[in-house]
Enzyme design. Structure first.
Site, PDB file in Angstrom:
ATOM      1  N   ASN A  11       0.864  -1.178   0.000  1.00 55.04           N
ATOM      2  CA  ASN A  11       0.000   0.000   0.000  1.00 55.04           C
ATOM      3  C   ASN A  11       0.901   1.228   0.000  1.00 55.04           C
ATOM      4  O   ASN A  11       1.503   1.558   1.018  1.00 55.04           O
ATOM      5  CB  ASN A  11      -0.881  -0.032   1.263  1.00 55.04           C
ATOM      6  CG  ASN A  11      -1.709   1.233   1.422  1.00 55.04           C
ATOM      7  OD1 ASN A  11      -1.806   2.041   0.498  1.00 55.04           O
ATOM      8  ND2 ASN A  11      -2.306   1.397   2.590  1.00 55.04           N
ATOM      9  N   TRP A  12       0.993   1.855  -1.152  1.00 53.49           N
ATOM     10  CA  TRP A  12       1.893   3.024  -1.265  1.00 53.49           C
ATOM     11  C   TRP A  12       1.283   4.269  -0.627  1.00 53.49           C
ATOM     12  O   TRP A  12       1.946   5.291  -0.523  1.00 53.49           O
ATOM     13  CB  TRP A  12       2.219   3.298  -2.739  1.00 53.49           C
ATOM     14  CG  TRP A  12       3.255   2.382  -3.324  1.00 53.49           C
ATOM     15  CD1 TRP A  12       3.792   1.269  -2.728  1.00 53.49           C
ATOM     16  CD2 TRP A  12       3.912   2.517  -4.594  1.00 53.49           C
ATOM     17  NE1 TRP A  12       4.729   0.695  -3.557  1.00 53.49           N
ATOM     18  CE2 TRP A  12       4.822   1.446  -4.710  1.00 53.49           C
ATOM     19  CE3 TRP A  12       3.809   3.422  -5.651  1.00 53.49           C
ATOM     20  CZ2 TRP A  12       5.626   1.264  -5.830  1.00 53.49           C
ATOM     21  CZ3 TRP A  12       4.604   3.242  -6.771  1.00 53.49           C
ATOM     22  CH2 TRP A  12       5.513   2.176  -6.855  1.00 53.49           C
ATOM     23  N   LYS A  13       0.017   4.200  -0.258  1.00 50.81           N
ATOM     24  CA  LYS A  13      -0.672   5.365   0.318  1.00 50.81           C
ATOM     25  C   LYS A  13      -0.486   6.593  -0.604  1.00 50.81           C
ATOM     26  O   LYS A  13      -0.422   6.433  -1.820  1.00 50.81           O
ATOM     27  CB  LYS A  13      -0.183   5.632   1.741  1.00 50.81           C
ATOM     28  CG  LYS A  13      -0.200   4.372   2.607  1.00 50.81           C
ATOM     29  CD  LYS A  13      -0.019   4.664   4.053  1.00 50.81           C
ATOM     30  CE  LYS A  13       0.102   3.362   4.812  1.00 50.81           C
ATOM     31  NZ  LYS A  13      -0.018   3.527   6.241  1.00 50.81           N
ATOM     32  N   HIS A  96      -9.512   0.792   4.958  1.00 48.38           N
ATOM     33  CA  HIS A  96      -8.237   1.017   5.664  1.00 48.38           C
ATOM     34  C   HIS A  96      -8.499   1.941   6.857  1.00 48.38           C
ATOM     35  O   HIS A  96      -9.332   2.851   6.776  1.00 48.38           O
ATOM     36  CB  HIS A  96      -7.222   1.640   4.703  1.00 48.38           C
ATOM     37  CG  HIS A  96      -5.834   1.654   5.276  1.00 48.38           C
ATOM     38  ND1 HIS A  96      -5.435   2.577   6.207  1.00 48.38           N
ATOM     39  CD2 HIS A  96      -4.765   0.840   5.060  1.00 48.38           C
ATOM     40  CE1 HIS A  96      -4.170   2.336   6.539  1.00 48.38           C
ATOM     41  NE2 HIS A  96      -3.748   1.281   5.856  1.00 48.38           N
ATOM     42  N   GLU A  98      -6.945   4.357   7.979  1.00 43.95           N
ATOM     43  CA  GLU A  98      -6.748   5.789   7.696  1.00 43.95           C
ATOM     44  C   GLU A  98      -7.986   6.382   7.045  1.00 43.95           C
ATOM     45  O   GLU A  98      -8.266   7.576   7.180  1.00 43.95           O
ATOM     46  CB  GLU A  98      -5.491   5.975   6.821  1.00 43.95           C
ATOM     47  CG  GLU A  98      -4.224   5.750   7.641  1.00 43.95           C
ATOM     48  CD  GLU A  98      -3.002   5.369   6.847  1.00 43.95           C
ATOM     49  OE1 GLU A  98      -3.022   5.484   5.606  1.00 43.95           O
ATOM     50  OE2 GLU A  98      -2.019   4.931   7.473  1.00 43.95           O
ATOM     51  N   GLU A 166      -5.288  -5.333  10.578  1.00 43.06           N
ATOM     52  CA  GLU A 166      -4.283  -4.292  10.778  1.00 43.06           C
ATOM     53  C   GLU A 166      -4.578  -3.538  12.076  1.00 43.06           C
ATOM     54  O   GLU A 166      -5.405  -2.606  12.077  1.00 43.06           O
ATOM     55  CB  GLU A 166      -4.318  -3.294   9.616  1.00 43.06           C
ATOM     56  CG  GLU A 166      -4.036  -3.895   8.263  1.00 43.06           C
ATOM     57  CD  GLU A 166      -3.478  -2.849   7.315  1.00 43.06           C
ATOM     58  OE1 GLU A 166      -2.348  -3.026   6.868  1.00 43.06           O
ATOM     59  OE2 GLU A 166      -4.175  -1.851   7.059  1.00 43.06           O
ATOM     60  N   GLY A 172       2.530   1.894  10.802  1.00 40.76           N
ATOM     61  CA  GLY A 172       3.506   2.980  10.682  1.00 40.76           C
ATOM     62  C   GLY A 172       4.216   3.333  11.973  1.00 40.76           C
ATOM     63  O   GLY A 172       4.867   4.372  12.069  1.00 40.76           O
ATOM     64  N   SER A 211       3.488  -2.500  10.335  1.00 39.84           N
ATOM     65  CA  SER A 211       4.931  -2.537  10.594  1.00 39.84           C
ATOM     66  C   SER A 211       5.588  -3.857  10.195  1.00 39.84           C
ATOM     67  O   SER A 211       6.505  -4.328  10.873  1.00 39.84           O
ATOM     68  CB  SER A 211       5.226  -2.200  12.061  1.00 39.84           C
ATOM     69  OG  SER A 211       4.817  -0.877  12.345  1.00 39.84           O
ATOM     70  N   GLY A 233       4.788   1.244   4.596  1.00 37.78           N
ATOM     71  CA  GLY A 233       6.086   1.886   4.398  1.00 37.78           C
ATOM     72  C   GLY A 233       7.119   1.012   3.697  1.00 37.78           C
ATOM     73  O   GLY A 233       7.821   1.475   2.791  1.00 37.78           O
TER      74      GLY A 233
HETATM   75  C1  PEP Z   1      -0.795  -0.011   6.146  1.00 36.70           C
HETATM   76  O1  PEP Z   1      -0.956   1.202   6.141  1.00 36.70           O
HETATM   77  O2  PEP Z   1      -1.631  -0.755   5.601  1.00 36.70           O
HETATM   78  C2  PEP Z   1       0.388  -0.553   6.791  1.00 36.70           C
HETATM   79  C3  PEP Z   1       0.404  -1.808   7.104  1.00 36.70           C
HETATM   80  O3  PEP Z   1       1.424   0.341   7.027  1.00 36.70           O
HETATM   81  P1  PEP Z   1       2.875  -0.004   7.626  1.00 36.70           P
HETATM   82  O4  PEP Z   1       3.344  -1.284   6.990  1.00 36.70           O
HETATM   83  O5  PEP Z   1       3.715   1.173   7.247  1.00 36.70           O
HETATM   84  O6  PEP Z   1       2.721  -0.166   9.100  1.00 36.70           O
END
Ligand code: PEP
Length: 248
Positions: A11-13, A96, A98, A166, A172, A211, A233
């Protein structure tokens, strides 16, 4: 016995410009003849079509990060599932945290998007996860299984979707739940899917996200009922993303 085919999705966001296509190309090259599962990259909408063209015929699928439930209309700034398909996407991340937090997306809104995505021919990756307060209050299992129930349309007649667990507090932050906590949650999600959809849901991969990095991927991916990963990330750099995929 049917088992899910593992899926690792990046997921490049809201990251990525034209130059980032090279990172995605490097992932495809690095995968070579890898056959251990499916790999996807979900770039910002502006890059979906270019990425789809750049990766056409290769091992990396392309996905969107959200879609609207309606197919078209007066919804300035939004994008429909049909538009994602038109641009070359085959998957879409929905619900998600976010988006749930930043746009007040409810389970019902996510379920409507899941229905729209499936009708358009997209494979939804449906995200669920508890906040730190909810975990500390001992509510994580109840919160997440309720999100699973509410975020999937009850009449779902397919196993062409994935669920991503998640924990909000792990996204993050560099923090991750223990393997025992991940397994407890994934087993509970599997049981909820079984209750809702019966044995045909046994092929639905349940991804872990939060993470994930090359150093912890193998241990997480080996955990009971973990059928892949949703990676934020660490999916932005081909070397890190490939290091995670190696954990399969
Ligand atoms: C995400 O936003 O779906 C995610 C898992 O982010 P990260 O790997 O950066 O924690």
């Amino acid at each position: 016995m049917t088992v899910p085919i593992p899926l690792i999705a990046g997921n490049w966001k809201m990251n990525g410009l034209a130059a980032s296509l090279d990172e995605a190309r490097a992932v495809a090259v690095g995968l070579g003849t890898f056959r251990g599962g499916r790999v996807a990259i979900c770039p910002p909408a502006t890059l979906i079509e270019r990425l789809s063209r750049a990766l056409a015929g290769g091992p990396v699928l392309v996905g969107g990060q959200d879609c609207r439930a309606e197919a078209s209309g007066a919804f300035t700034g939004d994008i429909s599932a049909e538009m994602l398909v038109d641009a070359g996407a085959s998957l879409v991340i929905l619900g998600h945290s976010e988006r749930r937090a930043g746009y007040a997306e409810t389970d019902a809104a996510v379920a409507a998007k899941v229905g729209a995505a499936l009708r358009a021919g997209l494979e939804p990756i449906v995200c669920v996860g508890e906040t730190l307060d909810q975990r500390q209050a001992g509510e994580a299992l109840a919160v997440v299984t309720e999100q699973v129930r509410g975020s999937l349309p009850a009449e779902l007649a397919t196993d062409a979707f994935a669920v991503a667990y998640e924990p909000v507090w792990a996204i993050g932050t560099g923090l991750t739940p223990t393997i025992a906590e991940i397994e407890e949650m994934h087993v509970a999600i599997r049981a909820t899917l079984r209750e809702m959809f019966g044995a045909r849901s046994d092929t639905v991969p349940i991804l872990y996200g939060g993470s994930v990095k090359p150093s912890n991927a193998a241990e997480i991916l080996r955990a009971t009922e973990v059928g892949g990963a949703l990676v934020g990330g660490a999916s932005l750099k081909a070397a890190d993303f490939l290091g995670i995929i190696e954990g399969l």
